[in-house]
Design a protein around this motif. Structure first.
Motif, short mmCIF file in Angstrom:
data_model
loop_
_atom_site.label_atom_id
_atom_site.label_comp_id
_atom_site.label_asym_id
_atom_site.label_seq_id
_atom_site.Cartn_x
_atom_site.Cartn_y
_atom_site.Cartn_z
N ALA A 1 57.40 102.62 46.33
CA ALA A 1 57.01 103.66 45.63
C ALA A 1 55.47 104.25 45.81
O ALA A 1 54.70 103.54 46.56
N THR A 2 55.57 105.52 45.74
CA THR A 2 54.41 106.09 45.87
C THR A 2 53.54 106.44 44.33
O THR A 2 54.10 106.94 43.56
N LEU A 3 52.37 106.03 44.36
CA LEU A 3 51.43 105.62 43.07
C LEU A 3 50.31 106.73 42.95
O LEU A 3 49.88 106.97 44.20
N ARG A 4 50.00 107.03 41.77
CA ARG A 4 49.10 107.90 41.70
C ARG A 4 47.89 107.08 41.32
O ARG A 4 47.91 106.10 40.49
N LEU A 5 46.85 107.39 42.07
CA LEU A 5 45.30 106.70 41.60
C LEU A 5 44.46 107.82 41.08
O LEU A 5 44.69 108.78 41.10
N TYR A 6 43.31 107.02 40.80
CA TYR A 6 42.50 108.05 39.86
C TYR A 6 40.93 107.42 40.29
O TYR A 6 40.71 106.35 40.84
N PRO A 7 39.92 108.11 39.98
CA PRO A 7 38.52 107.63 40.37
C PRO A 7 38.21 106.44 39.45
O PRO A 7 38.62 106.45 38.51
N ARG A 8 37.71 105.51 40.11
CA ARG A 8 37.08 104.07 39.49
C ARG A 8 35.94 104.53 38.48
O ARG A 8 35.21 105.02 38.70
N PRO A 9 36.58 104.28 36.90
CA PRO A 9 35.20 104.46 35.99
C PRO A 9 33.94 103.76 36.43
O PRO A 9 33.88 102.51 37.12
N THR A 10 32.90 104.49 36.00
CA THR A 10 31.43 103.74 36.22
C THR A 10 31.02 102.90 35.20
O THR A 10 30.04 101.96 35.44
N ARG A 11 31.75 103.23 34.12
CA ARG A 11 31.19 102.58 32.97
C ARG A 11 32.53 102.03 31.82
O ARG A 11 33.38 103.26 31.91
N ARG A 12 32.52 101.03 31.27
CA ARG A 12 33.77 101.01 30.41
C ARG A 12 32.95 100.03 29.16
O ARG A 12 32.21 99.30 29.30
N GLN A 13 33.73 100.52 28.11
CA GLN A 13 33.19 99.78 26.79
C GLN A 13 34.21 99.57 25.70
O GLN A 13 35.15 100.82 25.75
N ALA A 14 34.17 98.66 25.09
CA ALA A 14 35.17 98.58 23.97
C ALA A 14 34.66 98.45 22.51
O ALA A 14 33.39 97.93 22.47
N ALA A 15 35.34 98.50 21.49
CA ALA A 15 34.77 98.00 20.18
C ALA A 15 36.10 97.56 19.46
O ALA A 15 37.40 98.06 19.46
N GLU B 1 40.56 78.78 22.48
CA GLU B 1 39.29 78.85 23.46
C GLU B 1 39.41 80.26 24.09
O GLU B 1 38.38 80.72 24.23
N GLN B 2 40.69 80.91 23.95
CA GLN B 2 40.68 82.39 24.61
C GLN B 2 40.22 83.09 23.70
O GLN B 2 39.51 84.28 23.94
N ALA B 3 40.56 83.28 22.36
CA ALA B 3 40.31 84.18 21.33
C ALA B 3 39.02 83.64 20.49
O ALA B 3 38.58 84.82 19.94
N GLN B 4 38.52 82.73 20.50
CA GLN B 4 37.19 82.42 19.94
C GLN B 4 36.00 83.27 20.01
O GLN B 4 35.38 83.61 19.08
N ALA B 5 35.57 83.71 21.30
CA ALA B 5 34.43 84.45 21.52
C ALA B 5 34.82 86.07 20.69
O ALA B 5 33.84 86.54 20.12
N ALA B 6 36.06 86.69 20.68
CA ALA B 6 36.32 87.75 20.04
C ALA B 6 36.19 87.67 18.47
O ALA B 6 35.51 88.41 17.91
N ARG B 7 36.55 86.46 18.07
CA ARG B 7 36.48 86.31 16.60
C ARG B 7 34.85 86.22 16.14
O ARG B 7 34.73 86.65 14.97
N ALA B 8 34.26 85.54 16.97
CA ALA B 8 32.71 85.54 16.60
C ALA B 8 32.12 86.89 16.53
O ALA B 8 31.36 87.46 15.75
N ALA C 1 36.30 89.49 26.39
CA ALA C 1 36.60 88.74 25.14
C ALA C 1 37.60 89.45 24.06
O ALA C 1 38.34 89.12 23.76
N MET C 2 37.03 90.77 23.98
CA MET C 2 37.80 91.57 22.99
C MET C 2 39.38 91.90 23.65
O MET C 2 40.53 91.84 22.99
N GLU D 1 45.38 90.24 24.79
CA GLU D 1 46.08 89.58 25.60
C GLU D 1 46.78 88.26 25.08
O GLU D 1 47.86 88.00 25.97
N SER D 2 46.19 87.50 24.34
CA SER D 2 46.64 86.26 23.66
C SER D 2 47.87 86.35 22.73
O SER D 2 48.56 85.26 22.76
N ILE D 3 48.11 87.53 22.25
CA ILE D 3 49.18 87.66 21.18
C ILE D 3 50.35 87.35 21.55
O ILE D 3 50.95 86.17 20.97
#
Length: 352
Positions: free
Chosen positions: A216-230, A275-282, A340-341, A346-348
């Motif tokens: 396959a030939t795939l489409r690429l994008y500029p790499r983000p300089t910053r990412r943030q989640a909530a 172990e995987q989820a506890q940090a996000a729970r906090a 952690a978020m 992804e643990s679900i």
């Protein structure tokens, strides 16, 4: 199967791909990695597991199976959850696994494209793009074991579909082997292409029923300089949908993901994978002990040289709170909090 019924076919296949690339399930080695689905709901019995090394070997195996009237189950990483990549229990099907077709053939940074073989792990495709300073945005929980051919065959969506679309939108061209054993070369990276029938889109999502994808030939994008989640708590789905509308209006293309999770699914992850989820729970329960009824994982990115992402996120969440669209919200301020978020999300499947 009757003794010797398929001996001629198996010998011809061994001559094509090499004896070590043909494995026969036995009581001592049931080859469950190829014959049992990821959730262990479906179990099959194959005549053989065949692992060709290139497209021409795939085509020859298909021709041999057609001649002997033996059906084929194409397989990538066998990570799907729907049973389509395992054989039936007849013992008369060939599982054609493409994991040996695992090379990155080309990365064209100027055209924001790359060409890879179908057996490449999704994580390896992501790493090859990253090494060129670019982004291949398809992302799944199974990216360390699923293959790009399987992603395209199932038209995988992933977690950034709001910004980048499904696998179909990320594919510019395909190479495939038809049921007659013919090689169709549709590998191209021309963006403004309005010629002929769209066989590429017909094959994407066909799950191996029309052809076997080999590259396959795939489409690429500029790499983000910053990412943030909530992580955002909502009382009902109406609030979630209104929050999505509000966020899209304010962030536009900087919104990459919007994952809505019910309290029960998060409780499973916290109970079985603490172990995987506890940090996000906090983070999620820092203000209140109980999980909200609905939790939104809101993912954003920015590619600009000077990012105002944090301020913009804080502003839109404050406005959303004033409008009654959320009950609580917490932002990630470090890469560890961001991961952690996503680990919580992804643990679900594993917790289930």
């Amino acid at each position: 199967p009757p003794c010797g019924q398929f001996d001629a076919l198996l010998e011809a296949v061994r001559q094509t791909v090499g004896a070590t690339a043909v494995r026969i399930p036995t009581p001592e080695d049931s080859l469950d990695a190829h014959q049992v689905d990821w959730r262990k709901r479906y179990r099959g019995q194959a005549l053989a597991i065949v692992c060709p090394a290139n497209t021409h070997e795939v085509a020859e195996v298909v021709r041999l199976c057609a001649r002997h009237r033996v059906s084929i189950v194409p397989q990538g990483g066998n990570t799907s959850l729907v049973g389509g990549s395992v054989p039936d229990d007849s013992g008369q099907q060939i599982v054609l696994n493409l994991r040996r077709l695992n090379r990155v053939l080309d990365v064209d940074a100027a055209n924001l494209s790359m060409t890879v073989q179908a057996g490449c792990l999704l994580a390896d495709v992501q790493r090859a793009a990253d090494a060129a300073g670019l982004l291949f945005p398809l992302s799944l929980a199974s990216e360390g074991s699923c293959t790009i051919g399987g992603n395209l065959a199932t038209n995988a969506g992933g977690t950034q579909v709001l910004r980048y679309g499904t696998a179909r939108e990320l594919c510019m061209g395909l190479e495939a082997v038809t049921a007659q054993g013919e090689i169709w070369d549709g590998l191209k990276s021309l963006r403004k292409d309005n010629t002929g029938y769209d066989l590429r889109d017909l094959l994407i999502g066909s799950e191996g029923t029309l052809a076997i994808l080999t590259a396959a030939t795939l489409r690429l994008y500029p790499r983000p300089t910053r990412r943030q989640a909530a992580l955002v708590g909502c009382d009902n789905l109406t609030q979630c949908v209104s929050l999505l509308q509000h966020t899209r209006t304010r962030l536009d293309a900087r919104l990459t993901g919007f994952e809505v999770m019910h309290q029960a699914t998060l409780a499973l992850a916290l109970r079985h994978l603490p172990e995987q989820a506890q940090a996000a729970r906090a983070l999620l329960t820092s203000a209140q002990s109980e999980l909200p009824t609905w939790t939104v994982l809101l993912d954003t990115c920015d590619t600009g040289p000077s990012s105002t992402l944090t301020q913009d996120l804080e502003s839109l969440l404050d406005d959303a709170h004033q409008q009654g669209l959320l009950s609580r919200a917490v932002l990630s301020h470090t890469e560890a909090q961001y991961r952690a978020m996503w680990t919580l999300r992804e643990s679900i499947p594993m917790a289930e």
